[in-house]
Write a protein that holds these residues in place. Structure first.
Motif, PDB file in Angstrom:
ATOM      1  N   GLY A   2       1.781  11.012   0.841  1.00  0.00           N
ATOM      2  CA  GLY A   2       3.398  11.200   1.283  1.00  0.00           C
ATOM      3  C   GLY A   2       3.818  11.660  -0.022  1.00  0.00           C
ATOM      4  N   ASP A   3       5.199  12.304  -0.030  1.00  0.00           N
ATOM      5  CA  ASP A   3       5.918  12.729  -0.653  1.00  0.00           C
ATOM      6  C   ASP A   3       7.245  11.725  -0.895  1.00  0.00           C
ATOM      7  OD1 ASP A   3       7.366  14.192  -2.779  1.00  0.00           O
ATOM      8  OD2 ASP A   3       7.764  15.953  -1.679  1.00  0.00           O
ATOM      9  N   LEU A   4       7.676  11.210  -2.089  1.00  0.00           N
ATOM     10  CA  LEU A   4       8.825  10.315  -2.197  1.00  0.00           C
ATOM     11  C   LEU A   4       9.913  11.214  -2.015  1.00  0.00           C
ATOM     12  CD1 LEU A   4       7.621   7.803  -4.816  1.00  0.00           C
ATOM     13  CD2 LEU A   4       7.572   7.402  -2.361  1.00  0.00           C
ATOM     14  N   LEU A   9       4.108   3.523   5.008  1.00  0.00           N
ATOM     15  CA  LEU A   9       4.042   2.426   3.920  1.00  0.00           C
ATOM     16  C   LEU A   9       5.654   1.866   3.643  1.00  0.00           C
ATOM     17  CD1 LEU A   9       2.543   1.150   1.700  1.00  0.00           C
ATOM     18  CD2 LEU A   9       3.372   3.121   0.256  1.00  0.00           C
ATOM     19  N   ARG A  10       5.708   0.776   4.169  1.00  0.00           N
ATOM     20  CA  ARG A  10       6.796   0.063   4.407  1.00  0.00           C
ATOM     21  C   ARG A  10       7.201  -1.026   3.003  1.00  0.00           C
ATOM     22  NH1 ARG A  10       8.596   1.249   9.098  1.00  0.00           N
ATOM     23  NH2 ARG A  10       7.346   1.212  10.788  1.00  0.00           N
ATOM     24  N   MET A  11       8.423  -1.198   2.499  1.00  0.00           N
ATOM     25  CA  MET A  11       8.763  -1.761   1.453  1.00  0.00           C
ATOM     26  C   MET A  11       9.501  -3.131   2.183  1.00  0.00           C
ATOM     27  SD  MET A  11      10.213   0.534  -1.735  1.00  0.00           S
ATOM     28  CE  MET A  11      10.762   1.913  -0.703  1.00  0.00           C
ATOM     29  N   LEU A  12       9.020  -4.201   2.082  1.00  0.00           N
ATOM     30  CA  LEU A  12       9.328  -5.433   2.964  1.00  0.00           C
ATOM     31  C   LEU A  12      10.748  -5.688   2.547  1.00  0.00           C
ATOM     32  CD1 LEU A  12       5.861  -7.236   3.525  1.00  0.00           C
ATOM     33  CD2 LEU A  12       7.026  -5.484   5.214  1.00  0.00           C
ATOM     34  N   GLU A  13      10.957  -5.846   1.280  1.00  0.00           N
ATOM     35  CA  GLU A  13      12.188  -6.558   0.709  1.00  0.00           C
ATOM     36  C   GLU A  13      13.186  -5.482   0.516  1.00  0.00           C
ATOM     37  OE1 GLU A  13      10.483  -8.033  -2.822  1.00  0.00           O
ATOM     38  OE2 GLU A  13       9.654  -9.849  -2.057  1.00  0.00           O
ATOM     39  N   GLU A  14      13.037  -4.311   0.817  1.00  0.00           N
ATOM     40  CA  GLU A  14      14.115  -3.267   0.571  1.00  0.00           C
ATOM     41  C   GLU A  14      14.548  -2.329   1.589  1.00  0.00           C
ATOM     42  OE1 GLU A  14      16.835  -1.570  -1.078  1.00  0.00           O
ATOM     43  OE2 GLU A  14      15.326  -2.586  -2.393  1.00  0.00           O
ATOM     44  N   PRO A  15      15.662  -3.078   2.431  1.00  0.00           N
ATOM     45  CA  PRO A  15      16.219  -2.406   3.700  1.00  0.00           C
ATOM     46  C   PRO A  15      16.599  -1.128   3.498  1.00  0.00           C
ATOM     47  CG  PRO A  15      17.724  -4.224   2.753  1.00  0.00           C
ATOM     48  CD  PRO A  15      16.461  -4.113   1.863  1.00  0.00           C
ATOM     49  N   ARG A  16      17.373  -0.677   2.459  1.00  0.00           N
ATOM     50  CA  ARG A  16      17.746   0.474   2.056  1.00  0.00           C
ATOM     51  C   ARG A  16      16.892   1.627   2.586  1.00  0.00           C
ATOM     52  NH1 ARG A  16      20.466   1.496  -3.225  1.00  0.00           N
ATOM     53  NH2 ARG A  16      18.638   0.751  -3.822  1.00  0.00           N
ATOM     54  N   CYS A  17      15.289   1.543   2.027  1.00  0.00           N
ATOM     55  CA  CYS A  17      14.389   2.672   1.801  1.00  0.00           C
ATOM     56  C   CYS A  17      13.404   1.762   2.508  1.00  0.00           C
ATOM     57  CB  CYS A  17      14.038   3.003   0.399  1.00  0.00           C
ATOM     58  SG  CYS A  17      15.524   3.640  -0.592  1.00  0.00           S
ATOM     59  N   PRO A  18      13.352   1.804   3.887  1.00  0.00           N
ATOM     60  CA  PRO A  18      12.403   0.913   4.665  1.00  0.00           C
ATOM     61  C   PRO A  18      10.961   1.582   4.734  1.00  0.00           C
ATOM     62  CG  PRO A  18      13.491   2.015   6.129  1.00  0.00           C
ATOM     63  CD  PRO A  18      14.384   2.550   4.687  1.00  0.00           C
ATOM     64  N   ALA A  19      10.734   2.853   4.674  1.00  0.00           N
ATOM     65  CA  ALA A  19       9.424   3.407   4.785  1.00  0.00           C
ATOM     66  C   ALA A  19       9.228   5.053   4.294  1.00  0.00           C
ATOM     67  CB  ALA A  19       8.915   3.396   6.283  1.00  0.00           C
ATOM     68  N   VAL A  20       7.850   4.951   3.925  1.00  0.00           N
ATOM     69  CA  VAL A  20       7.457   6.192   3.391  1.00  0.00           C
ATOM     70  C   VAL A  20       6.279   6.949   4.286  1.00  0.00           C
ATOM     71  CG1 VAL A  20       6.185   7.720   1.635  1.00  0.00           C
ATOM     72  CG2 VAL A  20       7.843   5.515   1.160  1.00  0.00           C
ATOM     73  N   ALA A  21       6.472   8.167   5.025  1.00  0.00           N
ATOM     74  CA  ALA A  21       5.513   8.476   5.689  1.00  0.00           C
ATOM     75  C   ALA A  21       4.482   9.111   5.115  1.00  0.00           C
ATOM     76  CB  ALA A  21       6.054   9.710   6.821  1.00  0.00           C
ATOM     77  N   LEU A  22       3.032   8.936   5.582  1.00  0.00           N
ATOM     78  CA  LEU A  22       2.005   9.487   4.961  1.00  0.00           C
ATOM     79  C   LEU A  22       1.226  10.001   5.857  1.00  0.00           C
ATOM     80  CD1 LEU A  22       0.852   6.012   3.356  1.00  0.00           C
ATOM     81  CD2 LEU A  22       1.850   8.076   1.992  1.00  0.00           C
ATOM     82  N   ALA A  23       0.646  11.410   5.508  1.00  0.00           N
ATOM     83  CA  ALA A  23      -0.110  12.379   6.441  1.00  0.00           C
ATOM     84  C   ALA A  23      -1.679  12.149   5.955  1.00  0.00           C
ATOM     85  CB  ALA A  23       0.395  13.695   6.423  1.00  0.00           C
ATOM     86  N   GLN A  24      -2.513  11.906   6.807  1.00  0.00           N
ATOM     87  CA  GLN A  24      -3.955  12.023   6.553  1.00  0.00           C
ATOM     88  C   GLN A  24      -4.232  13.504   6.221  1.00  0.00           C
ATOM     89  OE1 GLN A  24      -6.428  10.936   9.720  1.00  0.00           O
ATOM     90  NE2 GLN A  24      -8.323  10.988   8.555  1.00  0.00           N
ATOM     91  N   LEU A  25      -4.906  13.569   4.977  1.00  0.00           N
ATOM     92  CA  LEU A  25      -5.468  14.744   4.458  1.00  0.00           C
ATOM     93  C   LEU A  25      -6.669  15.322   5.012  1.00  0.00           C
ATOM     94  CD1 LEU A  25      -4.890  14.128   0.542  1.00  0.00           C
ATOM     95  CD2 LEU A  25      -3.123  15.399   1.912  1.00  0.00           C
ATOM     96  N   PRO A  26      -6.666  16.642   5.146  1.00  0.00           N
ATOM     97  CA  PRO A  26      -7.955  17.237   5.536  1.00  0.00           C
ATOM     98  C   PRO A  26      -9.260  16.961   4.933  1.00  0.00           C
ATOM     99  CG  PRO A  26      -6.134  19.059   5.388  1.00  0.00           C
ATOM    100  CD  PRO A  26      -5.628  17.632   4.749  1.00  0.00           C
TER     101      PRO A  26
END
Length: 193
Positions: free
Chosen positions: A39-41, A80-97
């Motif tokens: 994923g890309d931040l 990928l979720r950050m449990l303690e950070e409600p402002r930035c709750p998740a990062v989407a990750l894609a499965q690589l080929p």
């Protein structure tokens, strides 16, 4: 391909374990040593995060370090979720080929091997420096000195200053220092008994 920057963190998702690491430039990777998700931040605003990618990356690394991140797997994707950070709750990750995942895993393995090799060299150098700077007797005394307090009454290490040595004054009591006998000792008189 550049070696992974790390730091490396182990995550659990269900019965499996996953290795998570970040690379310079804002990329985050998760692998189970068979498949790789990336994923890309910089894509964080899609999840409504108001922070810049650099800050989001720092928050993600901190959350991973505290064990406050959670991985959720889906078909061909992960979150990928950050449990303690409600402002930035998740990062989407894609499965690589498969081909790209293979090259990522190769870079990961050789990157970690390089880190281990560097640490081993630094450890050997530190051991050699320690061994050459001290004889075995001094080495033992120094290692004991690291763990034992200084029994010398002359030094007060907490205050950082040296105290003058206490001198024995004739007639002064050993049990009660500072107390002087009023009369000179004359020995034991056995005739009065």
């Amino acid at each position: 391909m550049a070696e992974p920057a790390g730091p490396f963190h182990v995550l659990r998702a269900g019965p499996g374990r996953f290795l998570c690491y970040c690379r310079p430039g804002g990329a985050v990777y998760v692998t189970d040593a068979m498949e790789v998700w990336a994923g890309d931040l910089g894509g964080c605003p899609a999840f409504g995060c108001p922070c810049p990618p650099e800050e989001h990356g720092a928050m993600l690394r901190a959350a991973l370090g505290r064990g406050a991140a959670e991985l959720s797997l889906g078909p061909r994707s992960a979150t990928l979720r950050m449990l303690e950070e409600p402002r930035c709750p998740a990062v989407a990750l894609a499965q690589l080929p498969a081909a790209e995942a293979r090259s990522q895993l190769q870079a990961l393995v050789f990157g970690m091997a390089g880190c281990i090799e560097t640490l081993e060299r630094r450890l050997e150098a530190a051991v050699e420096t320690l061994a050459s700077s001290c004889s075995p007797q001094k080495n033992t005394a120094q290692s004991q000195q690291l763990f034992l307090p200084d029994p010398s009454p002359r030094k007060n290490r907490a205050a950082g200053s040296a105290l003058p040595a206490k001198r024995k004054v004739p007639g002064e009591s050993l049990i009660n220092p500072g107390f002087k006998s009023k009369k000179a000792s004359s020995g034991v008189n056995f005739e009065d008994s």
